[in-house]
Write an enzyme that holds these catalytic residues in place. Structure first.
Site, short mmCIF file in Angstrom:
data_model
loop_
_atom_site.label_atom_id
_atom_site.label_comp_id
_atom_site.label_asym_id
_atom_site.label_seq_id
_atom_site.Cartn_x
_atom_site.Cartn_y
_atom_site.Cartn_z
N GLY A 196 1.06 -1.43 0.08
CA GLY A 196 0.07 0.04 -0.43
C GLY A 196 0.77 1.31 -0.14
O GLY A 196 2.38 1.08 -0.03
N GLU A 205 10.43 -2.24 4.14
CA GLU A 205 9.03 -2.29 3.06
C GLU A 205 10.51 -1.83 1.40
O GLU A 205 10.39 -1.93 0.47
CB GLU A 205 8.01 -1.14 3.32
CG GLU A 205 6.88 -1.71 3.96
CD GLU A 205 5.93 -0.57 4.61
OE1 GLU A 205 4.61 -0.69 3.90
OE2 GLU A 205 6.14 0.54 4.05
#
Length: 232
Positions: free
Chosen positions: A84, A105
Site C-alpha cells: 500500500g 518495505e
C-alpha cells in the site's frame, strides 16, 4: 462504498497479476493486509507461491493465511512486491511508512522486479507531503539528527515540524529493527527526489518514507471502478 471495500477491490485487482511459482514481497498496512488475505484464499485453492513479509505483523498474517514464507537471505530476487501507500503522486512517487515498516518495505521493494501499489483513490495527490513523512532514526544523537533534518528540509524548499512517533505504551514507537520514527509534517514537498537524496546522507537516519522511482504500477480503487497507472 467504504474505504475498506475499496482497498479490498484494489487488492483483488493486484492479485490478478500473480502466477503460480512467483516469489512475492508482501507489504504492510491495512490495504496490504487485504491482499494477504485474498492471496491466502488462492493458496488454499492450490496456488503455489512463496512470500517475503515486510514486517512481523505481515508475517503473522501470512502464516495465519497459510502462505509459505522465506527471506531475502534465501532468495536473490522477487517477481513482484504488492504494498500500500500513504500517498502517491502522478509521477508514482510515494510516501510510505505510516505503519512503521518503511525500512523493510523499501528493502523488499528494491529486491523486486516490479512493485505494485494498491490504494483507494483518496491516496492520489498532486504533491506529496500532506501525509506526515516518516523518517526512521537511531535513538542515539537524536537532537543532532533533528537539526540535520531541519537543514535538509530547508535546502529542499520544505518547512515543517518533526514529531517523535509514540507507541501504544506512551513511550517512543519502536520499529521491527529497534529504531524510532520521526514524522515530518511538511504539508508540501515540492521536490521529492531532491529531499530523498538529502535525507539519505544524514548520519542517524536509517531510512525515510519517500519511495522515489520504485513503483511500477499503481492500482487505485474508487466509486467509479479501478484505475491502473503505469510508470512511463
Amino acid at each position: 462504498m467504504d474505504k475498506e471495500e475499496l482497498k479490498r477491490r484494489a487488492a483483488a485487482r493486484a492479485l490478478e497479476e500473480v502466477r503460480g511459482g512467483m516469489k512475492l514481497g508482501l507489504g504492510t498496512g491495512s490495504t496490504a493486509k487485504h491482499f494477504v488475505e485474498l492471496l491466502g484464499e488462492r493458496v488454499r485453492l492450490g496456488l503455489e507461491i512463496i512470500g517475503v513479509p515486510t514486517s512481523e505483523v505481515t508475517r503473522a498474517d501470512a502464516e495465519r493465511c497459510g502462505i509459505r514464507l522465506t527471506s531475502l537471505d534465501e532468495i536473490d530476487r522477487l517477481d513482484i512486491t504488492i504494498d500500500g501507500a500513504d500517498e502517491v503522486d502522478h509521477h508514482l512517487d510515494l510516501i510510505k511508512g505510516g505503519g512503521g515498516a518503511l525500512l523493510r518495505e523499501k528493502i523488499v521493494a528494491a529486491a523486486s522486479d516490479r512493485m505494485i501499489v494498491i490504494a483507494d483513490e483518496s491516496k492520489l495527490v498532486d504533491t506529496l507531503g500532506r501525509f506526515p513523512l516518516p523518517i526512521e532514526v537511531i535513538p542515539f544523537g537524536l537532537g543532532a539528527t533533528r537539526r540535520a533534518l531541519q537543514n535538509a528540509f530547508t535546502a529542499a524548499g520544505c518547512d515543517g515540524e518533526l514529531k517523535l512517533r509514540p507507541g501504544k505504551d506512551g513511550h517512543a514507537f519502536v520499529t521491527d529493527g529497534g529504531h524510532w520514527i520521526l514524522d515530518a509534517q511538511l504539508g508540501r514537498i515540492p521536490d521529492a527526489p531532491r529531499l530523498a537524496q538529502l535525507l539519505s546522507v544524514i548520519p542517524g537516519v536509517v531510512e525515510h518514507g519517500l519511495f522515489v522511482g520504485m513503483a511500477s504500477t499503481v492500482v487505485l480503487a474508487g466509486a467509479d471502478g479501478i484505475r491502473t497507472i503505469e510508470r512511463a
